[in-house]
Design an enzyme around this catalytic site. Structure first.
Site, mmCIF file in Angstrom:
data_model
loop_
_atom_site.group_PDB
_atom_site.id
_atom_site.type_symbol
_atom_site.label_atom_id
_atom_site.label_comp_id
_atom_site.label_asym_id
_atom_site.label_seq_id
_atom_site.Cartn_x
_atom_site.Cartn_y
_atom_site.Cartn_z
ATOM 1 N N LYS A 110 0.427 1.295 1.912
ATOM 2 C CA LYS A 110 0.216 0.327 0.836
ATOM 3 C C LYS A 110 1.530 0.125 0.122
ATOM 4 O O LYS A 110 2.371 1.030 0.092
ATOM 5 C CB LYS A 110 -0.806 0.853 -0.168
ATOM 6 C CG LYS A 110 -1.439 -0.222 -1.001
ATOM 7 C CD LYS A 110 -2.564 -0.841 -0.217
ATOM 8 C CE LYS A 110 -3.373 -1.835 -0.984
ATOM 9 N NZ LYS A 110 -4.641 -2.070 -0.263
HETATM 10 N N1 GLU Z 1 -5.149 -5.423 1.358
HETATM 11 C C1 GLU Z 1 -6.264 -5.411 2.269
HETATM 12 C C2 GLU Z 1 -6.973 -4.072 2.222
HETATM 13 O O1 GLU Z 1 -6.925 -3.376 1.235
HETATM 14 C C3 GLU Z 1 -5.854 -5.843 3.666
HETATM 15 C C4 GLU Z 1 -4.823 -4.973 4.311
HETATM 16 C C5 GLU Z 1 -4.284 -5.524 5.628
HETATM 17 O O2 GLU Z 1 -4.754 -6.542 6.077
HETATM 18 O O3 GLU Z 1 -3.382 -4.865 6.164
HETATM 19 O O4 GLU Z 1 -7.674 -3.698 3.124
#
Ligand code: GLU
Length: 418
Positions: A110
């Protein structure tokens, strides 16, 4: 440090309460636990931005690569005032368990920049995004770490990231997912998380014998996830009784007319104040009666104080970590079932996986194919969670963590990390 609930625990500590329960059940020893709990790599960067008024403001950015045992790191980048190190670590670990649970070949990561994107101009956001990308670029690659949107970022942000990365490495669409279709995005990516959420609602409603047209659905939050969830739920015949955004909400016990709502939102910029519906605050909305309560905004909105007043039959976690552990316990004791975030909101990263694969072999899938494959993976994951919950006599959350953590532990052993 972001703290949630009366315990004052950070989001990272809170998420690890769920991890520890899975680790206990899997009988992981101390070393194995530490390997799986701790982020493998954390990067903090200064992000200086020339503001429109000529000043330089220096923001703080993070990229946390939590675990790469199952494949390249994958996860979104959040622009939010509370996106500090602990928060980003927690969200990175959720990505690890999420990708493992739904069985797509990624690890978890993240990113975040601590800022309020609503206070920044388009030009400032562009410059901030490029500087952040340039400062974390050495950790990224299509087979190493792939970015995506999250709270406060969108398809435009992804284009700036791809473009900045491309200045150094050459055109590399697979380095970010959630791009616009014209620049290598996938059909169906924007609606993907919402579609996944509604797939879980439909499956659990079938199992629990709840009529989708009955007591209805409340969706808290009207960003990408919340707005698509509400629209797709309505299309699938659910009775959507309540919605909200940052400014407040609207509730109508015999159902909201979705066309009227979308028109109202277009005209006024908000979903609150809908004619014919009761205007409620976000806190009040969470406590209205319904069958499915879907928090789709930020973390920690259901806590020890309001959990005793929740009147839903089930809570469907479309946001990441909307229910803190104390509230989780209270809702479980009250017989309110919770479908956990790492299952419910996995649709986004699943279609990100489709987008990344399409980029790698220069393909374009039609939306029908995306939707069919997404539903297949979501349904399979839901079935696995519900069977495990039943077999082990544990909650859906404990079952989801058990599967996710178990799968990462297994692969880590195979690779010889442990
Ligand atoms: N931000 C989204 C999540 O928390 C998508 C992450 C992604 O597609 O890599 O799952």
């Amino acid at each position: 440090m972001t703290t949630v609930g009366s315990t004052g625990a950070s989001t990272y500590e809170a998420v690890n309460i769920f991890f520890d329960r899975a680790a206990d059940r899997l009988k992981l020893d101390d070393g194995e636990r530490e390997l799986l709990r701790r982020p493998w790599r954390e990067l903090q960067v200064a992000v200086p931005v020339r503001m429109d008024d000529g000043r330089i403001e220096v923001f703080t950015g993070y990229r946390v690569q939590h675990n790469g045992a199952r494949g390249p790191y994958k996860g979104g980048v959040r622009y939010h005032p509370l996106a500090d190190r602990e928060e980003v670590k927690a969200l990175a670990s959720l990505m690890t368990w999420k990708t493992a649970l739904v069985d797509i070949p990624f690890g978890g990561a993240k990113g975040g920049v601590q800022c309020d994107p609503h206070l920044l101009s388009e030009g400032e956001l562009n410059r901030l995004t490029r500087r952040y990308t340039a400062n974390i670029e050495h950790l990224l690659a299509v087979n190493r770490d792939i970015l995506a949107p999250d709270l406060g970022t969108n398809a435009q942000t992804m284009v700036w990231m791809m473009d900045e990365y491309g200045r150094i490495h050459g055109h590399t669409p697979g380095i970010v997912t959630g791009k616009p279709i014209e620049l290598g995005g996938s059909a169906g990516r924007e609606a993907a998380t919402g579609r996944g959420v509604v797939t879980v609602v439909a499956e659990v409603a079938k199992d629990a014998g709840i009529d989708l047209k009955g007591g209805g659905v409340i969706v808290q939050g009207f960003g990408n996830v919340g707005s698509w969830t509400a629209r797709i739920a309505d299309e699938m015949g659910c009775n959507v009784v309540g919605v909200s955004d940052i400014q407040g909400g609207s509730y109508r016990s015999d159902g909201i007319d979705m066309k009227q709502l979308l028109r109202h939102k277009d005209e006024t910029g908000t979903v609150t104040g809908l004619p014919g519906a009761d205007s409620v605050s976000n806190e009040e909305l969470l406590e209205q009666p319904c069958d499915f309560l879907i928090p789709a905004a930020i973390d920690g909105v259901i806590h020890a104080e309001n959990a005793p007043r929740i009147k839903a039959k089930m809570v469907i976690e479309a946001a990441n970590h909307p229910v803190i552990p104390e509230a989780d316990r209270i809702l479980n004791d009250r017989g309110i079932k919770i479908l956990p975030d790492i299952l419910v909101n996995a649709g986004g990263v699943i279609v990100s996986y489709f987008e990344w694969s399409q980029n790698l072999y220069q393909a374009h899938w039609k939306e029908d194919r995306v939707t069919t494959e997404l539903k297949k993976i979501m349904t399979r994951a839901y079935r696995k969670v519900s069977e495990t919950a039943e077999r082990e006599a544990i909650t859906y959350r404990d079952a989801a963590f058990l599967i996710g953590v178990g799968s990462v532990a297994h692969v880590a052993r195979m690779r010889g990390f442990i």
